[in-house]
Design a protein around this motif. Sequence first.
Motif, PDB file in Angstrom:
ATOM      1  N   LEU A  15       0.827  -1.218   0.000  1.00  0.00           N
ATOM      2  CA  LEU A  15       0.000   0.000   0.000  1.00  0.00           C
ATOM      3  C   LEU A  15       0.857   1.263   0.000  1.00  0.00           C
ATOM      4  CD1 LEU A  15      -2.805  -1.084   2.501  1.00  0.00           C
ATOM      5  CD2 LEU A  15      -3.002  -0.794   0.012  1.00  0.00           C
ATOM      6  N   LEU A  16       1.997   1.230   0.689  1.00  0.00           N
ATOM      7  CA  LEU A  16       2.882   2.394   0.683  1.00  0.00           C
ATOM      8  C   LEU A  16       3.366   2.687  -0.731  1.00  0.00           C
ATOM      9  CD1 LEU A  16       4.526   4.515   2.342  1.00  0.00           C
ATOM     10  CD2 LEU A  16       6.374   2.823   2.399  1.00  0.00           C
ATOM     11  N   VAL A  17       3.783   1.652  -1.447  1.00  0.00           N
ATOM     12  CA  VAL A  17       4.265   1.845  -2.821  1.00  0.00           C
ATOM     13  C   VAL A  17       3.109   2.225  -3.742  1.00  0.00           C
ATOM     14  CG1 VAL A  17       5.310   0.690  -4.810  1.00  0.00           C
ATOM     15  CG2 VAL A  17       6.247   0.325  -2.514  1.00  0.00           C
ATOM     16  N   VAL A  43       0.295   8.372   4.183  1.00  0.00           N
ATOM     17  CA  VAL A  43       0.079   6.927   4.018  1.00  0.00           C
ATOM     18  C   VAL A  43       0.760   6.161   5.147  1.00  0.00           C
ATOM     19  CG1 VAL A  43       0.611   4.922   2.591  1.00  0.00           C
ATOM     20  CG2 VAL A  43      -0.267   6.991   1.527  1.00  0.00           C
ATOM     21  N   LEU A  44       1.998   6.540   5.468  1.00  0.00           N
ATOM     22  CA  LEU A  44       2.698   5.849   6.549  1.00  0.00           C
ATOM     23  C   LEU A  44       2.000   6.082   7.885  1.00  0.00           C
ATOM     24  CD1 LEU A  44       5.059   4.073   7.362  1.00  0.00           C
ATOM     25  CD2 LEU A  44       6.416   6.141   7.717  1.00  0.00           C
ATOM     26  N   LEU A  45       1.498   7.292   8.106  1.00  0.00           N
ATOM     27  CA  LEU A  45       0.775   7.584   9.344  1.00  0.00           C
ATOM     28  C   LEU A  45      -0.452   6.691   9.474  1.00  0.00           C
ATOM     29  CD1 LEU A  45       0.173   9.291  11.850  1.00  0.00           C
ATOM     30  CD2 LEU A  45      -0.878  11.000  10.345  1.00  0.00           C
ATOM     31  N   ALA A  46      -1.225   6.577   8.398  1.00  0.00           N
ATOM     32  CA  ALA A  46      -2.415   5.729   8.429  1.00  0.00           C
ATOM     33  C   ALA A  46      -2.039   4.269   8.661  1.00  0.00           C
ATOM     34  CB  ALA A  46      -3.193   5.875   7.121  1.00  0.00           C
ATOM     35  N   LEU A  47      -0.988   3.807   7.980  1.00  0.00           N
ATOM     36  CA  LEU A  47      -0.563   2.418   8.142  1.00  0.00           C
ATOM     37  C   LEU A  47      -0.037   2.154   9.550  1.00  0.00           C
ATOM     38  CD1 LEU A  47       1.269   1.824   4.735  1.00  0.00           C
ATOM     39  CD2 LEU A  47      -0.934   0.873   5.456  1.00  0.00           C
ATOM     40  N   ALA A  48       0.599   3.162  10.154  1.00  0.00           N
ATOM     41  CA  ALA A  48       1.116   2.983  11.513  1.00  0.00           C
ATOM     42  C   ALA A  48      -0.009   2.661  12.485  1.00  0.00           C
ATOM     43  CB  ALA A  48       1.864   4.244  11.960  1.00  0.00           C
ATOM     44  N   TYR A  49      -1.144   3.338  12.332  1.00  0.00           N
ATOM     45  CA  TYR A  49      -2.273   3.063  13.213  1.00  0.00           C
ATOM     46  C   TYR A  49      -2.961   1.754  12.854  1.00  0.00           C
ATOM     47  CZ  TYR A  49      -1.810   7.668  15.256  1.00  0.00           C
ATOM     48  OH  TYR A  49      -1.333   8.762  15.930  1.00  0.00           O
ATOM     49  N   GLY A  88       6.021  -7.245  -1.131  1.00  0.00           N
ATOM     50  CA  GLY A  88       5.001  -6.199  -1.107  1.00  0.00           C
ATOM     51  C   GLY A  88       5.374  -5.021  -1.984  1.00  0.00           C
ATOM     52  N   GLY A  89       6.662  -4.638  -1.962  1.00  0.00           N
ATOM     53  CA  GLY A  89       7.112  -3.538  -2.813  1.00  0.00           C
ATOM     54  C   GLY A  89       6.983  -3.859  -4.282  1.00  0.00           C
ATOM     55  N   ILE A  90       7.289  -5.100  -4.645  1.00  0.00           N
ATOM     56  CA  ILE A  90       7.163  -5.507  -6.048  1.00  0.00           C
ATOM     57  C   ILE A  90       5.700  -5.537  -6.463  1.00  0.00           C
ATOM     58  CG2 ILE A  90       7.502  -7.425  -7.650  1.00  0.00           C
ATOM     59  CD1 ILE A  90      10.049  -8.121  -6.044  1.00  0.00           C
TER      60      ILE A  90
END
Length: 242
Positions: A15-17, A43-49, A88-90
């Motif tokens: 999701l980050l990529v 995006v990282l903030l949302a994923l952190a939670y 996940g990155g790929i």
Amino acid sequence: MDRRAVVGEFLGTLLLVLLAVGAAVLAGDAIGPVGIALAFGLVLLALAYALGPISGCHVNPAVTLGFLLARRIDGRTAVSYWVAQVLGGIAGAALVLLLAKQVPGLETHGRLGTNGWGDRSQVHLTGAGAFLTEVLLTFLLVYVVLAVTHRLAVTGFDGLPIGMALVVVHLVGIPLTGTSVNPARSLGPALFAGGPALSQLWLFLLAPLLGGALAAGVHLLTHPRPNLAAAEALATDARTPA
């Protein structure tokens, strides 16, 4: 090994990529560098939670290396996270490419939100400058993550400074290298972009890992782990009648 954590790292990196690199590829001309930086940080903030309580929301091999060297996780967990993050990155980059192919005239060869130096840098940064940039920016990000978290999980307001750090890192790094600070984020797009993006990929794998390792070393100096055995001994002595 917690299967949920591994799945969380795969999904989070995907999701980050997809969303952050995708913002640069699909909407970069409209939102500009500030918008791209905000996309990564938010995006990282949302994923952190969402994923913090499950896996710690590393979504970055450099962060996982920092946790390993800071003795927060074991080697088996680190390896499983690295595999999940790379895959996940790929997968995320493949989805970005799929979306980009639906935009008429959008060039993806050698680009696709990849990182670079020389002619591939907005300011024509040298290779040495790119290496130093990525080490320093990754150091900042990983140091903040280690400093604001307790052991593995991201809890409470931990996600806020982490997201803010990623925004600042991108504001500085976008004109210089396009900002990697994450080998998995760089690997996926480069594999599909090919050309010079792939030939310069080594730097964006190595430099962030070095930055993460340095952050772990400095973190252990500024935030030493408490000596639990000594603390228990003192507590026992205090409870023992004279």
